[in-house]
Design a protein around this motif. Structure first.
Motif, PDB file in Angstrom:
ATOM      1  N   VAL A  28      17.604  -8.730  16.598  1.00 39.13           N
ATOM      2  CA  VAL A  28      16.404  -9.497  16.933  1.00 39.13           C
ATOM      3  C   VAL A  28      15.183  -8.577  16.984  1.00 39.13           C
ATOM      4  CG1 VAL A  28      15.292 -10.839  18.783  1.00 39.13           C
ATOM      5  CG2 VAL A  28      17.652 -11.338  18.100  1.00 39.13           C
ATOM      6  N   ALA A  29      15.347  -7.363  17.496  1.00 42.20           N
ATOM      7  CA  ALA A  29      14.214  -6.429  17.583  1.00 42.20           C
ATOM      8  C   ALA A  29      13.668  -6.096  16.196  1.00 42.20           C
ATOM      9  CB  ALA A  29      14.631  -5.157  18.314  1.00 42.20           C
ATOM     10  N   ALA A  30      14.544  -5.913  15.216  1.00 44.19           N
ATOM     11  CA  ALA A  30      14.083  -5.626  13.857  1.00 44.19           C
ATOM     12  C   ALA A  30      13.326  -6.815  13.274  1.00 44.19           C
ATOM     13  CB  ALA A  30      15.265  -5.265  12.963  1.00 44.19           C
ATOM     14  N   ILE A  31      13.812  -8.003  13.561  1.00 50.48           N
ATOM     15  CA  ILE A  31      13.170  -9.213  13.040  1.00 50.48           C
ATOM     16  C   ILE A  31      11.793  -9.401  13.668  1.00 50.48           C
ATOM     17  CG2 ILE A  31      13.296 -11.736  12.958  1.00 50.48           C
ATOM     18  CD1 ILE A  31      16.423 -11.336  12.906  1.00 50.48           C
ATOM     19  N   THR A  32      11.721  -9.327  14.993  1.00 49.46           N
ATOM     20  CA  THR A  32      10.429  -9.529  15.649  1.00 49.46           C
ATOM     21  C   THR A  32       9.467  -8.398  15.310  1.00 49.46           C
ATOM     22  OG1 THR A  32      11.305  -8.546  17.694  1.00 49.46           O
ATOM     23  CG2 THR A  32      11.309 -10.972  17.524  1.00 49.46           C
ATOM     24  N   GLY A  33       9.983  -7.185  15.190  1.00 49.95           N
ATOM     25  CA  GLY A  33       9.128  -6.064  14.802  1.00 49.95           C
ATOM     26  C   GLY A  33       8.528  -6.272  13.423  1.00 49.95           C
ATOM     27  N   SER A  34       9.350  -6.730  12.503  1.00 53.31           N
ATOM     28  CA  SER A  34       8.878  -7.000  11.143  1.00 53.31           C
ATOM     29  C   SER A  34       7.885  -8.158  11.121  1.00 53.31           C
ATOM     30  CB  SER A  34      10.077  -7.317  10.253  1.00 53.31           C
ATOM     31  OG  SER A  34       9.676  -7.565   8.935  1.00 53.31           O
ATOM     32  N   ALA A  35       8.063  -9.104  12.037  1.00 49.18           N
ATOM     33  CA  ALA A  35       7.167 -10.258  12.118  1.00 49.18           C
ATOM     34  C   ALA A  35       5.888  -9.953  12.897  1.00 49.18           C
ATOM     35  CB  ALA A  35       7.886 -11.437  12.764  1.00 49.18           C
ATOM     36  N   GLY A  36       5.851  -8.786  13.542  1.00 51.15           N
ATOM     37  CA  GLY A  36       4.700  -8.451  14.380  1.00 51.15           C
ATOM     38  C   GLY A  36       4.650  -9.287  15.649  1.00 51.15           C
ATOM     39  N   LYS A  39       9.324  -8.970  21.141  1.00 55.83           N
ATOM     40  CA  LYS A  39      10.743  -9.327  21.111  1.00 55.83           C
ATOM     41  C   LYS A  39      11.048 -10.540  21.986  1.00 55.83           C
ATOM     42  CE  LYS A  39      15.413  -7.580  21.790  1.00 55.83           C
ATOM     43  NZ  LYS A  39      16.254  -6.490  22.246  1.00 55.83           N
ATOM     44  N   GLY A  40      10.437 -10.603  23.139  1.00 57.16           N
ATOM     45  CA  GLY A  40      10.682 -11.714  24.057  1.00 57.16           C
ATOM     46  C   GLY A  40      10.261 -13.063  23.498  1.00 57.16           C
ATOM     47  N   SER A  41       9.340 -13.063  22.544  1.00 55.75           N
ATOM     48  CA  SER A  41       8.873 -14.338  21.980  1.00 55.75           C
ATOM     49  C   SER A  41       9.930 -14.999  21.099  1.00 55.75           C
ATOM     50  CB  SER A  41       7.590 -14.119  21.179  1.00 55.75           C
ATOM     51  OG  SER A  41       7.864 -13.349  20.023  1.00 55.75           O
ATOM     52  N   PHE A  42      10.892 -14.232  20.665  1.00 53.27           N
ATOM     53  CA  PHE A  42      11.949 -14.782  19.800  1.00 53.27           C
ATOM     54  C   PHE A  42      12.592 -15.993  20.470  1.00 53.27           C
ATOM     55  CE2 PHE A  42      16.376 -15.215  18.583  1.00 53.27           C
ATOM     56  CZ  PHE A  42      16.309 -15.181  17.189  1.00 53.27           C
TER      57      PHE A  42
END
Length: 192
Positions: A28-36, A39-42
């Motif tokens: 999830v951290a990689a996904i949210t990081g890539s999305a800008g 992490k908690g917003s996921f």
């Protein structure tokens, strides 16, 4: 211009991350990081990574050139089918045959540990097969494909041909052989 949705940004980022690195290897951290995105917003948008993966599968399928199977500017259904796979091959070449098909990758990555995702991807495959079967029937009605062939079976075989070729292309990154396998295989399955 309206601001892009954070949810959409997460789905877009996950599509790329899952395609390039695989479902299991993507956190999830990689996904949210890539999305800008924080992490908690996921978890404001998705209950789990599995829920996200199902949406990614749907988005990937929606971006497919499947509408080519019904393109009225191409009069013969058999030409629409072969043209569709030509476009699919061009798309695979556009990523240098490096990542295979995201749907196939998700099916394999989730088959054991995420059966809900695997079942969802299987349903996406079933919808793809149904669209191909309709095109095969149209080619049969026109007399371009043997009417004795089971259109549903041929369509399933076409999807399996594609997925196998995309997987092998990912492993060997050989576009020339992949093109030959798919092009010849499609023609053989259609009996043309």
């Amino acid at each position: 211009m309206p601001k892009a949705s954070l949810r959409d940004a997460i789905v877009d980022a996950a599509l790329v991350e899952f395609h390039q690195h695989g479902y299991a290897a993507t956190g999830v951290a990689a996904i949210t990081g890539s999305a800008g995105a924080p992490k908690g917003s996921f978890y404001n948008h998705f209950r789990s990574k599995a829920d996200l993966a199902m949406e990614v599968a749907d988005r990937f399928a929606a971006a497919s050139p499947i509408e080519l199977l019904e393109d009225p500017s191409v009069p013969r259904a058999v030409d629409r089918i072969t043209g569709y796979f030509d476009v699919m091959l061009d798309r695979l070449a556009g990523i240098e045959f490096r990542y295979g098909c995201l749907l196939g990758n998700l099916a394999v990555d989730t088959a054991t540990d995420e059966p809900t995702v695997a079942a969802h991807v299987d349903a996406v495959f079933d919808a793809w097969i149904a669209r191909l079967a309709t095109a095969v029937r149209a080619a049969q009605d026109a007399g371009d494909v043997d009417a004795a062939l089971d259109a549903d079976l041929v369509a399933a075989q076409l999807v399996d041909l594609w997925e196998g070729a995309a997987l092998r292309a990912k492993a060997r990154r050989d576009g020339e052989l992949t093109r030959r396998v798919v092009t010849d295989g499609v023609r053989r399955l259609l009996g043309i």
